[in-house]
Design a protein around this motif. Structure first.
Motif, PDB file in Angstrom:
ATOM      1  N   GLY A  52       5.504   2.429   1.981  1.00 11.85           N
ATOM      2  CA  GLY A  52       5.585   3.716   1.940  1.00 11.85           C
ATOM      3  C   GLY A  52       4.686   4.483   1.910  1.00 11.85           C
ATOM      4  N   ALA A  53       3.486   3.838   2.138  1.00 10.38           N
ATOM      5  CA  ALA A  53       2.113   4.989   2.052  1.00 10.38           C
ATOM      6  C   ALA A  53       1.681   5.418   3.255  1.00 10.38           C
ATOM      7  CB  ALA A  53       1.145   3.851   1.151  1.00 10.38           C
ATOM      8  N   ASP A  54       1.179   6.746   3.004  1.00 10.16           N
ATOM      9  CA  ASP A  54       0.134   7.158   4.265  1.00 10.16           C
ATOM     10  C   ASP A  54      -1.097   6.848   4.141  1.00 10.16           C
ATOM     11  OD1 ASP A  54       2.670   8.593   5.271  1.00 10.16           O
ATOM     12  OD2 ASP A  54       2.563   9.781   3.577  1.00 10.16           O
ATOM     13  N   PRO A 118       5.608   5.131  -4.975  1.00  8.98           N
ATOM     14  CA  PRO A 118       5.199   4.140  -3.521  1.00  8.98           C
ATOM     15  C   PRO A 118       5.038   2.670  -3.881  1.00  8.98           C
ATOM     16  CG  PRO A 118       4.054   6.076  -3.539  1.00  8.98           C
ATOM     17  CD  PRO A 118       4.754   6.073  -4.852  1.00  8.98           C
ATOM     18  N   GLY A 119       5.423   1.609  -3.310  1.00  6.03           N
ATOM     19  CA  GLY A 119       5.310   0.309  -3.139  1.00  6.03           C
ATOM     20  C   GLY A 119       6.553  -0.335  -3.812  1.00  6.03           C
ATOM     21  N   GLU A 120       7.694   0.471  -4.353  1.00  2.00           N
ATOM     22  CA  GLU A 120       8.756   0.059  -4.674  1.00  2.00           C
ATOM     23  C   GLU A 120       9.767  -0.482  -3.400  1.00  2.00           C
ATOM     24  OE1 GLU A 120      12.001   1.492  -7.611  1.00  2.00           O
ATOM     25  OE2 GLU A 120      11.902   2.792  -5.877  1.00  2.00           O
ATOM     26  N   PRO A 121      10.493  -1.580  -3.344  1.00  2.28           N
ATOM     27  CA  PRO A 121      11.413  -2.044  -2.284  1.00  2.28           C
ATOM     28  C   PRO A 121      12.287  -0.817  -1.785  1.00  2.28           C
ATOM     29  CG  PRO A 121      11.849  -3.099  -4.263  1.00  2.28           C
ATOM     30  CD  PRO A 121      10.571  -2.407  -4.593  1.00  2.28           C
ATOM     31  N   VAL A 235      -1.143   6.026  -1.521  1.00  2.00           N
ATOM     32  CA  VAL A 235      -0.713   7.773  -1.396  1.00  2.00           C
ATOM     33  C   VAL A 235      -0.046   8.051  -0.266  1.00  2.00           C
ATOM     34  CG1 VAL A 235      -2.150   9.870  -1.008  1.00  2.00           C
ATOM     35  CG2 VAL A 235      -3.302   7.906  -2.140  1.00  2.00           C
ATOM     36  N   GLN A 236       1.051   9.038  -0.567  1.00  2.00           N
ATOM     37  CA  GLN A 236       1.927   9.734   0.326  1.00  2.00           C
ATOM     38  C   GLN A 236       1.408  11.297   0.474  1.00  2.00           C
ATOM     39  OE1 GLN A 236       5.735   9.216  -1.565  1.00  2.00           O
ATOM     40  NE2 GLN A 236       5.976   7.211  -0.445  1.00  2.00           N
TER      41      GLN A 236
END
Length: 397
Positions: A52-54, A118-121, A235-236
């Motif tokens: 989920g990261a940019d 971010p990082g959570e399933p 980071v998002q």
């Protein structure tokens, strides 16, 4: 016009079919090898999607956290959240290890994350997300774990409260998600014997155990049992923001390395799995050569078995182009049967492979084209033999 290819196939259909099946199994292995490579690339992209990261922020001068070891302080995310264009930032840890359940072990990547960050399933197929700060886990279904199972990571037991799917590392290992603090302890904390030895060495050091400084030794020993390191910060970027601009600011002002999604994908695909890709490519070349040799040998043998028939055709005025076309048809027919058997076999056994095998329609189409080309080239030896047959052979000369 007599169809020499059709009549010969009907005359010895069992040998032709068995040869096609054998060739098909070889083609099936070839398609599977291509599918393994596609699966490795898809695993790498799934890993990036699931994070989920940019932007990935890691230790300076490293390509972590997936390709190299990376260690940064777990409070770095606070300063990153203050940067323009950053929406969210959270620390994560990654540790590939053997996760135990009773007497069995499963190779898995243990991910430490902060709930809701971010990082959570991204989704679950059963159960719920982690709600407690310790000793709960979410596992990928590929691990074989079920809801309520108790699994052991290092010195602690965790209860599986949720199941997810297609959460894998770049190497295809399924993921197990646990709270960040637990993951930090599992990855960085030393075992009890090492801690006791470190405490004894610290106490024996006069510079660290000063009689006139009460509390110094205790503070140092307490710091040895705590760890404030993580592998990366995810980071998002805020809507409308540019990941490359955010990454450039992080590299400039924070003395850390930052990678955008295209850069991280380049590291995973072009560097991390590059050796495996070359190895698979070599196998594909070898299998293609073996397939061509098999087709050439079979068609050549069949052609030698009907020398007299070919001589008769020449005697009655059949053109060389027609004879060559008949042999080519036989080779292409063998290749078509082999491809159909191979495609079916690869589709059937692909789900049973330990690694993810991705069979794409485009690869199948290209595979069919290559098989037909190989069969056409392999038939040239038999065609040359057929065109050299003397028509007098038909009369026993």
């Amino acid at each position: 016009m007599i169809s020499l290819a059709g009549r010969d196939i009907l005359h010895s259909w069992s040998r032709f079919v068995l040869t096609g099946v054998g060739l098909g199994l070889l083609i099936g292995v070839t398609l599977t090898m291509a599918g393994v490579y596609r699966g490795m690339v898809d695993d790498a992209r799934a890993l990036l999607n699931n994070s989920g990261a940019d932007v990935w922020v890691v230790q300076q001068d490293t390509q972590g956290p997936y390709a190299e070891s990376s260690s940064i302080h777990d409070d770095v995310y606070r300063s990153l959240r203050a940067l323009p264009g950053v929406s969210r930032a959270a620390s994560v840890t990654y540790l590939t290890m053997q996760v135990r359940r009773g007497d069995t072990e499963v190779r898995a990547m243990v991910v430490g994350f902060e709930p809701g960050q971010p990082g959570e399933p991204g989704y679950l197929v059963a159960g719920r997300q982690i709600t407690r700060s310790h000793y709960e886990a979410v596992a990928d279904v590929k691990t074989g774990f079920r809801l309520g199972d108790s699994l052991r990571i290092r010195r602690h037991d965790y209860r599986v409260v949720g199941l997810t799917r297609r959460m894998v590392s770049s190497g295809g290992d399924p993921m197990v998600f646990i709270p960040l603090k637990d993951a930090q302890e599992a990855q960085f904390l030393k075992d009890n014997d090492a801690i006791l030895g470190e405490r004894a060495r610290t106490a024996a050091n006069p510079a660290l155990n000063r009689p006139g400084v009460p509390g110094l030794l205790e503070a140092l020993q307490a710091s040895q049992t705590a760890n404030r390191s993580v592998n990366a910060v995810l980071v998002q970027v805020a809507p409308g923001g540019e990941p490359e601009r955010v990454a450039r600011e992080i590299r400039r002002w924070k003395h850390l390395q930052a990678y955008t999604r295209p850069q991280m994908e380049e590291i995973l695909v072009s560097k991390l799995i590059a050796t495996s890709a070359r190895q698979i490519g070599m196998f594909l070349v070898i299998l293609a050569i073996v397939s061509a040799a098999i087709v050439a040998f079979i068609i050549y043998t069949m052609t030698l078995g009907k020398i007299r028939e070919i001589a008769v055709l020449k005697l009655i005025g059949t053109r060389n182009r027609t004879i060559a076309g008949m042999i080519l048809q036989q080779a292409l027919g063998l290749g078509l049967i082999g491809f159909m058997v191979g495609k079916t076999a690869a589709t059937v056994w692909a789900p049973f492979f330990p690694k993810y095998v991705l069979l794409e329609p485009g690869d199948a189409a290209r595979g069919l084209l290559v098989v037909m080309l190989i069969c056409a080239l392999a038939s040239t030896l038999a065609i040359r033999v057929a065109l050299r047959v003397d028509p007098a052979t038909a009369m026993g000369a």
